[in-house]
Design a protein around this motif. Structure first.
Motif, PDB file in Angstrom:
ATOM      1  N   ARG A  42       0.898  -1.150   0.000  1.00 12.13           N
ATOM      2  CA  ARG A  42       0.000   0.000   0.000  1.00 12.13           C
ATOM      3  C   ARG A  42       0.941   1.205   0.000  1.00 12.13           C
ATOM      4  O   ARG A  42       1.839   1.290   0.843  1.00 12.13           O
ATOM      5  CB  ARG A  42      -0.882   0.009   1.246  1.00 12.13           C
ATOM      6  N   ILE A  43       0.752   2.107  -0.956  1.00 11.24           N
ATOM      7  CA  ILE A  43       1.644   3.257  -1.107  1.00 11.24           C
ATOM      8  C   ILE A  43       0.802   4.527  -1.056  1.00 11.24           C
ATOM      9  O   ILE A  43      -0.205   4.643  -1.754  1.00 11.24           O
ATOM     10  CB  ILE A  43       2.423   3.197  -2.438  1.00 11.24           C
ATOM     11  N   SER A  44       1.235   5.486  -0.228  1.00 13.51           N
ATOM     12  CA  SER A  44       0.535   6.765  -0.124  1.00 13.51           C
ATOM     13  C   SER A  44       1.552   7.879   0.128  1.00 13.51           C
ATOM     14  O   SER A  44       2.722   7.618   0.394  1.00 13.51           O
ATOM     15  CB  SER A  44      -0.516   6.718   0.991  1.00 13.51           C
ATOM     16  N   ASN A  45       1.087   9.125   0.062  1.00 18.46           N
ATOM     17  CA  ASN A  45       1.927  10.324   0.271  1.00 18.46           C
ATOM     18  C   ASN A  45       3.080  10.399  -0.720  1.00 18.46           C
ATOM     19  O   ASN A  45       4.236  10.550  -0.342  1.00 18.46           O
ATOM     20  CB  ASN A  45       2.480  10.369   1.696  1.00 18.46           C
ATOM     21  N   PHE A  46       2.767  10.288  -1.985  1.00 15.78           N
ATOM     22  CA  PHE A  46       3.785  10.345  -3.033  1.00 15.78           C
ATOM     23  C   PHE A  46       3.450  11.450  -4.027  1.00 15.78           C
ATOM     24  O   PHE A  46       2.347  11.977  -4.038  1.00 15.78           O
ATOM     25  CB  PHE A  46       3.904   9.007  -3.765  1.00 15.78           C
ATOM     26  N   GLY A  47       4.424  11.778  -4.843  1.00  9.47           N
ATOM     27  CA  GLY A  47       4.216  12.745  -5.905  1.00  9.47           C
ATOM     28  C   GLY A  47       3.994  12.038  -7.227  1.00  9.47           C
ATOM     29  O   GLY A  47       4.284  10.851  -7.368  1.00  9.47           O
ATOM     30  N   VAL A  48       3.481  12.775  -8.195  1.00 12.26           N
ATOM     31  CA  VAL A  48       3.259  12.243  -9.540  1.00 12.26           C
ATOM     32  C   VAL A  48       3.905  13.205 -10.531  1.00 12.26           C
ATOM     33  O   VAL A  48       3.638  14.403 -10.503  1.00 12.26           O
ATOM     34  CB  VAL A  48       1.752  12.085  -9.849  1.00 12.26           C
TER      35      VAL A  48
END
Length: 136
Positions: free
Chosen positions: A77-83
């Motif tokens: 589960r991956i969160s708090n990232f940039g795109v």
């Protein structure tokens, strides 16, 4: 209440506070062209339950935090990232964007969501030709 995950095909810079659930299918270290050292980043490809894929980049300063956590074949589960834009002369995937890990990106190991541990994609030969017509 169950968590809401964004499919990888819907990841874009305008999305806010999204979480993805995906399997890491490939990991490598990136270098400047023609220079094997120093390492610029740790990169990987992740795949969600629907088979969508996106590239992830972890810059050099974030590598110590994530290098020991990230493994091929494992679900996260991956969160708090940039795109960011998936640019460059030869992008690895057709996805327009890529995920960029920050120092506060949360990478949490989760139970496997299917038996496809290697992230294999089964496609019809005609679909393959349509995806990469310049190769043939």
């Amino acid at each position: 209440m169950s968590e809401v995950f964004t499919p990888l095909c819907d990841v874009d810079p305008m999305s806010e506070r999204i979480k993805v659930k995906a399997r890491c299918v490939s990991i490598w270290r990136s270098h400047a062209p023609g220079k094997p050292t120093p390492v610029r980043s740790l990169d990987c490809v992740i795949q969600d339950e629907q088979g969508n894929r996106i590239q992830c980049t972890i810059r050099k300063d974030g590598m110590p935090k994530y290098e020991g956590l990230l493994q091929e074949g494992v679900c996260y589960r991956i969160s708090n990232f940039g795109v960011g834009e998936n640019g460059g002369k030869y992008p690895l995937l057709k996805h327009k964007y890529k995920i960029v890990f920050y120092k506060n990106t949360a990478l949490t190991r989760i139970d496997s969501f299917d038996q496809n541990n290697k992230g294999l994609l089964m496609v019809y030969l005609q679909d393959f030709y349509e995806l990469w017509p310049e190769k043939f």
